[in-house]
Design a protein around this motif. Structure first.
Motif, short mmCIF file in Angstrom:
data_model
loop_
_atom_site.label_atom_id
_atom_site.label_comp_id
_atom_site.label_asym_id
_atom_site.label_seq_id
_atom_site.Cartn_x
_atom_site.Cartn_y
_atom_site.Cartn_z
N MET A 1 0.82 -1.18 0.00
CA MET A 1 0.00 0.00 0.00
C MET A 1 0.88 1.26 0.00
SD MET A 1 -3.28 0.96 2.25
CE MET A 1 -2.80 1.96 3.62
N ILE A 2 2.04 1.17 0.56
CA ILE A 2 2.92 2.35 0.60
C ILE A 2 3.31 2.78 -0.80
CG2 ILE A 2 5.08 1.07 0.89
CD1 ILE A 2 4.31 4.30 2.68
N TRP A 3 3.48 1.83 -1.70
CA TRP A 3 3.85 2.19 -3.07
C TRP A 3 2.69 2.84 -3.80
CZ3 TRP A 3 8.56 2.96 -3.89
CH2 TRP A 3 9.53 2.20 -3.23
N PHE A 4 1.47 2.46 -3.45
CA PHE A 4 0.31 3.13 -4.03
C PHE A 4 0.30 4.60 -3.63
CE2 PHE A 4 -3.98 4.76 -3.30
CZ PHE A 4 -4.44 4.78 -4.62
N ILE A 5 0.53 4.87 -2.35
CA ILE A 5 0.51 6.24 -1.86
C ILE A 5 1.65 7.05 -2.49
CG2 ILE A 5 0.76 7.68 0.19
CD1 ILE A 5 -0.67 5.43 1.74
N VAL A 6 2.83 6.46 -2.58
CA VAL A 6 3.96 7.15 -3.20
C VAL A 6 3.67 7.42 -4.68
CG1 VAL A 6 6.38 6.89 -3.88
CG2 VAL A 6 5.65 6.29 -1.57
N PHE A 8 0.71 7.66 -6.06
CA PHE A 8 -0.36 8.65 -6.14
C PHE A 8 0.20 10.05 -5.95
CE2 PHE A 8 -3.28 11.40 -3.84
CZ PHE A 8 -4.30 11.52 -4.77
N LEU A 9 1.04 10.24 -4.96
CA LEU A 9 1.62 11.56 -4.70
C LEU A 9 2.48 12.02 -5.86
CD1 LEU A 9 2.46 11.31 -0.91
CD2 LEU A 9 0.60 12.58 -1.99
N ALA A 10 3.23 11.10 -6.47
CA ALA A 10 4.06 11.45 -7.62
C ALA A 10 3.18 11.87 -8.80
CB ALA A 10 4.95 10.27 -8.00
N ALA A 11 2.13 11.11 -9.07
CA ALA A 11 1.23 11.45 -10.18
C ALA A 11 0.50 12.76 -9.92
CB ALA A 11 0.22 10.32 -10.40
N LEU A 12 0.11 12.99 -8.68
CA LEU A 12 -0.55 14.25 -8.33
C LEU A 12 0.40 15.42 -8.53
CD1 LEU A 12 -3.14 15.55 -7.18
CD2 LEU A 12 -2.13 15.27 -4.91
N GLY A 13 1.65 15.26 -8.13
CA GLY A 13 2.64 16.31 -8.32
C GLY A 13 2.89 16.62 -9.79
N VAL A 14 3.01 15.58 -10.59
CA VAL A 14 3.23 15.77 -12.03
C VAL A 14 2.01 16.46 -12.66
CG1 VAL A 14 3.49 14.56 -14.23
CG2 VAL A 14 4.87 13.89 -12.27
N GLY A 15 0.82 16.01 -12.27
CA GLY A 15 -0.39 16.61 -12.81
C GLY A 15 -0.52 18.08 -12.43
#
Length: 67
Positions: A1-6, A8-15
């Motif tokens: 689950m930690i990789w999902f959160i990481v 998600f945060l990376a994709a949110l930052g790029v977006g």
């Protein structure tokens, strides 16, 4: 689950970076962030086997805002 959160945060930052570079409106950026966070909440609830209804949260928020 930690990789999902990481991820998600990376994709949110790029977006967010792409939206800021293309000079999108604040409303559009806010909608993107809000929907992304609701999606993240739903996925985390699936991972932890606990039903969370983000629509109830959204309804509560709209009631508090008086909309």
């Amino acid at each position: 689950m930690i990789w999902f959160i990481v991820g998600f945060l990376a994709a949110l930052g790029v977006g967010l970076a792409m939206m800021l570079r293309s000079h999108k409106s604040i409303k559009e950026i806010g909608l993107f962030v809000t929907l992304s966070c609701f999606g993240c909440i739903v996925w985390i609830s699936i991972f932890v086997h606990h039903k969370i209804n983000p629509l109830r949260w959204l309804g509560w928020l709209l009631d508090r805002a008086g909309l």
